[in-house]
Structure formats: C-alpha cells, structure tokens
Scaffold this motif. Structure first.
Motif, PDB file in Angstrom:
ATOM      1  N   ALA A 315      15.343   4.389  65.971  1.00 32.94           N
ATOM      2  CA  ALA A 315      14.105   4.377  66.733  1.00 32.94           C
ATOM      3  C   ALA A 315      13.760   2.965  67.096  1.00 32.94           C
ATOM      4  O   ALA A 315      14.208   2.018  66.489  1.00 32.94           O
ATOM      5  CB  ALA A 315      12.971   5.006  65.908  1.00 32.94           C
ATOM      6  N   THR A 497      11.614  10.630  74.116  1.00 27.43           N
ATOM      7  CA  THR A 497      11.835  10.382  72.699  1.00 27.43           C
ATOM      8  C   THR A 497      13.122   9.575  72.545  1.00 27.43           C
ATOM      9  O   THR A 497      13.935   9.474  73.463  1.00 27.43           O
ATOM     10  CB  THR A 497      11.937  11.698  71.917  1.00 27.43           C
ATOM     11  N   LEU A 539       7.553   6.760  69.792  1.00 27.45           N
ATOM     12  CA  LEU A 539       8.575   6.131  68.953  1.00 27.45           C
ATOM     13  C   LEU A 539       9.043   7.160  67.941  1.00 27.45           C
ATOM     14  O   LEU A 539       8.232   7.714  67.192  1.00 27.45           O
ATOM     15  CB  LEU A 539       8.029   4.895  68.246  1.00 27.45           C
ATOM     16  N   ARG A 542       7.003  10.432  66.877  1.00 27.29           N
ATOM     17  CA  ARG A 542       5.550  10.228  66.880  1.00 27.29           C
ATOM     18  C   ARG A 542       5.099   9.737  68.244  1.00 27.29           C
ATOM     19  O   ARG A 542       5.839   9.057  68.944  1.00 27.29           O
ATOM     20  CB  ARG A 542       5.135   9.233  65.798  1.00 27.29           C
ATOM     21  N   ASP A 556       2.313  14.027  65.433  1.00 28.04           N
ATOM     22  CA  ASP A 556       3.649  14.387  64.977  1.00 28.04           C
ATOM     23  C   ASP A 556       4.207  15.380  65.993  1.00 28.04           C
ATOM     24  O   ASP A 556       3.703  16.501  66.127  1.00 28.04           O
ATOM     25  CB  ASP A 556       3.579  15.014  63.578  1.00 28.04           C
ATOM     26  N   PHE A 578       3.687   0.983  70.073  1.00 28.99           N
ATOM     27  CA  PHE A 578       4.109   0.875  68.685  1.00 28.99           C
ATOM     28  C   PHE A 578       4.564  -0.562  68.413  1.00 28.99           C
ATOM     29  O   PHE A 578       5.143  -1.227  69.285  1.00 28.99           O
ATOM     30  CB  PHE A 578       5.238   1.852  68.376  1.00 28.99           C
ATOM     31  N   ASP A 581       7.545  -0.153  64.172  1.00 27.85           N
ATOM     32  CA  ASP A 581       7.837   1.026  63.352  1.00 27.85           C
ATOM     33  C   ASP A 581       6.735   2.051  63.580  1.00 27.85           C
ATOM     34  O   ASP A 581       5.694   1.731  64.153  1.00 27.85           O
ATOM     35  CB  ASP A 581       7.965   0.653  61.869  1.00 27.85           C
ATOM     36  N   PRO A 582       6.933   3.292  63.129  1.00 24.95           N
ATOM     37  CA  PRO A 582       5.952   4.343  63.436  1.00 24.95           C
ATOM     38  C   PRO A 582       4.627   4.212  62.706  1.00 24.95           C
ATOM     39  O   PRO A 582       3.715   4.985  62.978  1.00 24.95           O
ATOM     40  CB  PRO A 582       6.678   5.638  63.007  1.00 24.95           C
ATOM     41  N   THR A 583       4.495   3.275  61.774  1.00 24.49           N
ATOM     42  CA  THR A 583       3.245   3.149  61.025  1.00 24.49           C
ATOM     43  C   THR A 583       2.364   2.012  61.514  1.00 24.49           C
ATOM     44  O   THR A 583       1.276   1.815  60.990  1.00 24.49           O
ATOM     45  CB  THR A 583       3.529   2.956  59.527  1.00 24.49           C
TER      46      THR A 583
END
Length: 774
Positions: A315, A497, A539, A542, A556, A578, A581-583
């Motif tokens: 990703a 995606t 990303l 997400r 999600d 993003f 990273d996804p967080t």
C-alpha cells in the motif's frame, strides 16, 4: 452609548479631566472615556454609582435614593476607595494601571490607564475562527503572572470573564474591571445576583459570604473563559451544574487543535468541587502550559519504510519498483501527424528533439535559473514508416520524401530541401524577396491554426451501453473507453484501491460507492452521514472523506464500516491525504491550516500546520523525502517536513488560488495547479521552478502523475482532460467532454479514471500500443 444617569459629554471633573463619552454602565458604576487636560492624554474614569440605591441630585452630584439606602451607599463608597488604593499598588503590565482616585460630586472616581484594543469577547468574535494554541498561550501566560501577583497580595479579581480582559493592539492581554468592591457591596446589601456572572462564576461565589473564596475562585473563572475560547460558548451556570452537570469536557467540545494537557487543565479548573480544582496559579500553570509528550513511531516508520520494503509493496502512494516505464495515454486525439502537420511540428520551438543525449544538460527555467534534469530521460521513439496515402497530394509528397534516418523523430518533409548556395543580391532585385516573405507569413498563419487544433479533436460519442471507440488520427489504431454511470447529481472524486481491483467514487448524492474495476459493476454503496464529500483519499482498503462541516470520516472498504469521525472545528475540509500509512492522515481546511491526525485519536490532531494566509485548498504527501505539501488561496505552495513538523520552503509564482497538488513518484518534483489553468512543477530540493504547463482555461480540478512518472494528467472545469509530456512541456493527448472533477491512474498505469460533473466515470484503457509509438 448614552445613559440618562451618566455625566454628559464635556463635563469637567476637579478641573483636570473632561468627559468625552460613556464606555460602559454596570450595576455599581459608570465608566467614561475622558481626556486628562494637563497631559493631553485619554484616560478611563470609573464613577461609583450603584444604580440600585443612587440617583442624580442637583448638578452632577450623586445621592442615595432614599434615607434607608444611605448607609448602604456610603458603605459601598468606602469599599470603592479601598479597592482603588489596593489596585494602585499593583505595577504589572497586564493589570490595568490606576493613576489616581478622588472624591467629587458626593461620590468617588478612579482614573485608569486607557487601554486601546478589544475585549477578549469581541476579539474572539472578530477572529471568525477558533483561536490557535499559540494565540491562546500568548494570552494565558501573562494573565497567569498577573493573577499570581494579585493573589500573593491577598486580593481576588472576582470577575474574570471575556468582557473583562482587553486584548491590546499588540496582542497582549490586560485585566480590567475588578469585582472585589462590587462583591463586598453586593454581599452587604444582599444583592446576590450582582456577585456573579452566569457561566463564569463558580458555585461558591453565589454564597452571601466569601468564606469559601480564594485563588481557586479566579481559577474557575479563567478556566471558564478559556473554555469559551476553545469551544465558542460559555459553560453552563454553576448552580445548574450542581443539579445536573451537563458540561461537555473541553477535550470533547473544543473546535480547534489544542494540547491535550491544556484542555485537561481547563477541565480541572472547571471542577465544581473546590478540592478538585488547583489551589493556586502555581499549581495550575504547569498543567496548562506543559507541552504534550511526543508521539514517536510513525514518522520513523515513514522514513525507514523504503529500506525494508520488498519490491512489490502492499500500500501507499508511491509506485512499485517493477512498474512499467511507459504509461500510455488515452488515444482521444489524433496520432502522429503526416504531411503539413509533420512539417509544422518540426518548426515548433518546444517540439521534441530528434535525439536525447545520454547525459542531458541542465535546462533553464523562465527566470533563467538552471533546473535539475529529470531523473531519467525518455528513450528515443522508434522510427515509423510512412502511413497509407489518402489523397493524391499526400502520395506525391510521400514519393518525394526520403527514407527516415534511424533515431529521427519525424521523416523529413519533401519540400524541405537544402537551400541553394546564396548569391549576392544586385540592386533592383529586392522585390524578388517579397513573394517569399508573403508566402512565409501565410505559412506561419497556417502553422498557428494547426498547432491550435492539435490535440483538440474530441472523441466519438459513446454508445447506448456506455462504451465506445476513439479512433486515432490515422484510422489504423483504436482504443476503447468505458463508462460507469456513477452518481446522481455528479461524481465529485475518484480513486483506485492499491490492488487496482476496485474503483472508489464519491458523489453529490452523499454516497461513497465501490465498483469492480474489471466489469464496472457496483459492489457497495455507503451513505455518508456528514453529507456529500468534498474530498477523497484511498490507501489499502481504507478511505477518507472530507466534508463541509469540518469533519473527516475514515471507512473500512471491506466491511463498509465507518472507523472514525475526526473534527477539529467547523471549517470546510478542502483536501485529505493519507500520510504514509492507514493510521495517519492530513486534512486541509478553510481556516488556513493543515491538521495531521492519528486515526486512533479522534479528539484532536497530532499537529496543526499554520503558515498560510488563506484557506488551504490542497494537500499532498510523499514518502520519498518524506514531504508534506500544501497549496493555498494565498497563491503559495509550502513544503513541510513530517519528521520535525517544520516548514522547509515556500514556492511563489501562482497568479491565482492553488487548487491541486501532486508529487512525482520519486518525490523529486511537486506539481501545483491553480484557478487560472496553469500548472507549475517545482524541484523539491530547492525553490527552483522546473516547468510551467499552460493549456486549461479556468480552474484545474485535479492533477496526477502516472505511477511510472513519465506522464502528468490534469483535469479542468473547461471540460478537458490533458496528458502531458511534462519534461518537454508539451501535451500528448487532450480529451474534450463533460466538466472533469477528479482523476486517478490505476496502480499499473494502464487506465485513467476521470470523474465528471454530469455523474459518470470514464475509464480509458487499451492505449499501450498508441503511447508506445509517441
């Protein structure tokens, strides 16, 4: 402001002061703006005049309303003078200065320094947004010092509120309108309502005695004032909270980005129980001003991600290492021209060179500064034989055309033979050049018209099934274009995606939709609780959606669940991205700032970048650096370091609002587009301008580099989508159609998705062969 009980303008007091106008009227006094005649300066004068038991007598004198209230009137007058004497002892820049006090007109007057500025209440209103953390710190630090000095002298303010703090023109605060004397008079006369200010006074101040009051009383009032600043509204009244405490903690109600410790300290200062409040300013200051602990972890992972990543990453915005070197554009403009257009293309100053040197020399920007060459020059195109003749004239031209030399970009036109050896022009022969000059002017006009037409031939209409064929200029090549119907009212954003199997779109109908990229079938529809999305980022599995109410939602895509809702204030979200990273993600908004969020913390962002002077309409992130970029309506683009969260450099040159940003896959170039239709490419290692691309008319809604980095795509409100060979500053393809709102390349670079205002998503595919021949 006028008041029938106030002294009229022009009234002189003790021969030293002349009343200019009334500044304010309260239950226990009247405040005037006056001129001190001897020094020719403005001062503030407070007159003791309790409206409940005072009246105007003959002349300008103040008298008790009745014989029964005479004792209360005189008792309060003495307290007023005591307060003036006490305040005159304070010599602090952030406490209003008392010059003198005097008795006149059967009452008393206090002469104060006139503070130029606005009350904190009006300052917050004029700000038009939530105040920044640094702006509040600039106010809070001096106020704490001032209150600590007051408390150390066994004195209380007792009336701290947004309208009793003046913000000077230099931004510094000053405490005014102490309520100590007023409180004494109110308690003596049992006028409890005059003791308090709803929302800002603690519960112990509602008592008829002052036994339970202390520094913690002023701490509550200042905490309530700060609560008003960070939430936009005052806290509920203390007695109401005693019955049922419905106070929303500052950490949840704040509409801006603030330190966690700062918000927690406000909540502690607002505790109803005296024992749970900080007892002194010294005990409160550390919690209020201490920086939050650092958030280690993700930045280091971003920086070191490339070192340990295998060739095929799962990703992220960067392209895989094994990405194809050439990304073919859609064939919706004529292919390589023949005859006259070949001749014209050879005359173009910005046309492609016949051969590319192995080590290209640095090129110069418009300002004459050398720019760094691209990381890898594109390989020279393959030679191509002449195409079938379509008319007798073209046949004749082609018969006269010599065979192309290896590596040449175009076959040499037949009409271009080496000129004969020049000879001297004798007198009287000048007229022989006039026909040649006339022909040259005609040729230039034809060339200009042809260049203007190049790349503007629209595609063939789609058939009833939503798919169609776009023919190349030669008629010998063809490529398909498919269409997804998209959203009602318009499709606002599109993204792929990371595996390329799903297309994600948002629309004016307030939904987020997932489509099978291979078949175009709709696989999932998600209702957006916060209304239509203003921006989209994807990303992994997400997605982020930004909204006009200032919120960002994370989704999600596999389960169709909303993972979190993030909101710093009510300012419109213009762009989301993003951050490696996804967080972690970035959101730019209408309040001139960019917020960096950790998805695991919904209450406040990790950091807020504040440096623009208008709304931030675009934000982008690249791991190759790493860099954060922001583009604003102030016409600047800024580059930030996610390592130390500090600004790196500012790019200037746009003539209108910056509307879109994109990093090249290698992170060496940053593309920025604006409202007037131009694209600028900047070197991320300096402030050097690498290229300017012009062609759109009006706002550019989206730009994107192909995953291999050879092509830049742009979409505009002029209804065109353009693909650029940006290294040569020339368009490769132009497609005319509906107004395009967004575009995105598939991860393999073989397709380009374009979201349009009329609701569809067009997918260009099957164009590899055509691009390879460019």
């Amino acid at each position: 402001m006028t008041n029938v009980l106030a002294l009229p303008a022009g009234t002189e007091l003790v021969g030293d002061y002349r009343i200019e106008r009334v500044l304010g009227v309260g239950g226990f006094g009247i405040t005037y703006l006056a001129e001190e005649l001897a020094l020719a300066r403005l001062v503030t004068i407070k007159e003791y005049f309790p409206s409940d038991f005072a009246a105007r007598g003959e002349g300008h004198s103040a008298v008790p309303r009745s014989q029964e209230s005479a004792d209360d009137y005189h008792w309060g007058l003495n307290r007023f003078i005591d307060e003036a004497q006490a305040l005159a002892l304070f010599d602090h820049r952030n406490i209003v200065r008392v010059y003198r006090y005097f008795r006149a007109n059967s009452t008393a007057y206090m002469v104060l320094h006139f503070e130029e500025g606005a009350s904190l209440k009006n300052w917050l209103k004029d700000l038009g947004r939530a105040p920044r953390q640094r702006e509040l710190d600039k106010i809070v630090v001096p106020l704490l010092d001032a209150l600590e000095l007051i408390h150390n002298q066994n004195f209380l303010h007792r009336d701290i509120a947004p309208d009793n703090i003046i913000i000077r023109t230099d931004g510094s605060p000053v405490l005014i309108d102490f309520g100590s004397a007023r409180g004494e008079v109110a308690r003596h006369t049992r006028t409890v309502s005059a003791l308090v200010k709803p929302g800002y006074s603690p519960y112990e101040q509602y008592a008829e005695t002052a036994k339970q009051q202390g520094p913690w009383t002023d701490i509550y009032a200042l905490a309530a004032t700060l609560y008003h600043a960070v939430t936009g509204k005052r806290p509920p009244d203390a007695p109401t909270r005693v019955v049922k405490d419905e106070l929303v903690p500052a950490r949840d109600a704040a509409i801006g980005a603030y330190r966690k410790g700062f918000l927690a300290a406000i909540d502690r200062g607002l505790a109803l129980d005296i024992d749970k409040r900080p007892p002194t300013i010294a005990a409160w200051r550390g919690d209020l001003l201490a920086p939050d602990p650092a958030q280690p972890g993700w930045l280091r992972r971003v920086i070191t991600r490339d070192a340990g990543r295998p060739a095929g990453r799962e990703a992220g915005p960067s392209a895989p290492a094994s990405q194809p070197t050439v990304v073919p554009p859609p064939p919706d403009v004529p292919d390589r021209q023949g005859g006259l257009l070949d001749f014209i293309d050879g005359l173009r100053k910005d046309g492609p060179r016949r051969s590319e040197p192995t080590e290209p020399k640095p090129e110069k920007s418009e300002a004459g500064v050398e720019s760094a060459p691209p990381a890898a020059a594109p390989p020279p195109p393959k030679a191509r034989s002449a195409e079938p003749a379509k008319c007798a004239r073209r046949k004749a031209v082609k018969r006269a055309r010599p065979a192309p030399s290896p590596g040449s970009e175009h076959p040499a036109p037949a009409k271009f033979r080496p000129p004969p050896r020049p000879r001297a022009v004798r007198a009287g022969e000048t007229w022989r050049w006039r026909p040649l000059l006339f022909k040259l002017l005609i040729g230039v006009g034809i060339a200009g018209a042809a260049i203007g037409m190049q790349g503007r031939i629209p595609s063939q209409p789609l058939d009833a099934r939503g798919s169609g064929v776009i023919a190349s200029a030669t008629g010998s090549e063809a490529a398909s274009i498919s269409r997804i119907e998209g959203h009602r009212g318009g499709t606002t954003a599109v993204a792929f995606t990371d595996d390329g199997g799903t297309i994600v779109t948002t629309g004016a109908d307030g939904t987020l939709r997932l489509w099978n990229a291979a078949t175009g079938a709709l696989t999932r529809t998600l209702e957006l609780d916060d209304g239509p999305a203003t921006s989209l980022a994807v990303l992994g599995r997400r997605a982020l959606t930004g909204h006009t109410d200032g919120s960002v939602a994370m989704w999600d895509l596999d389960r169709g669940d909303k993972l979190g809702r993030y909101r710093r204030n009510q300012a419109n979200i213009w762009s989301v991205a993003f951050a490696g990273d996804p967080t972690h993600f970035l959101a730019s908004s209408h309040d001139w700032a960019i917020a960096l969020w950790d998805a695991r913390t919904v209450s406040e962002p990790l950091h807020v970048f504040e440096a623009h002077e208008s709304s931030v309409q675009a934000v982008a992130f690249t791991e190759r650096g790493p860099y954060i970029a922001s583009g604003s309506a102030d016409r600047t683009v800024k580059l930030w370091s996610p390592v130390n969260l500090a600004p790196i450099r500012t790019y200037r040159g746009h003539r209108d609002f910056v509307t879109a940003l994109a990093f090249s896959p290698d992170g060496k170039l940053l593309a920025s587009a604006d409202l007037d239709g131009s694209i600028r490419l900047w070197s991320t290692s300096s402030t050097r301008l690498y290229r300017i691309l012009s062609g759109h008319v009006g706002r550019i809604t989206g730009i994107a580099f192909s995953p291999g980095g050879e092509v830049l795509a742009s979409a505009g409100e002029d209804g065109t989508v353009r693909l650029w060979d940006y290294r040569r500053s020339r368009p490769i393809r132009t497609h005319a159609g509906p107004v395009a709102k967004s575009l995105a390349f598939s991860p393999d670079g073989r397709r380009l998705a374009v979201a349009s205002a009329e609701g569809s998503v067009q997918l260009w595919s099957g164009v590899t062969a055509l691009r390879a021949k460019e």
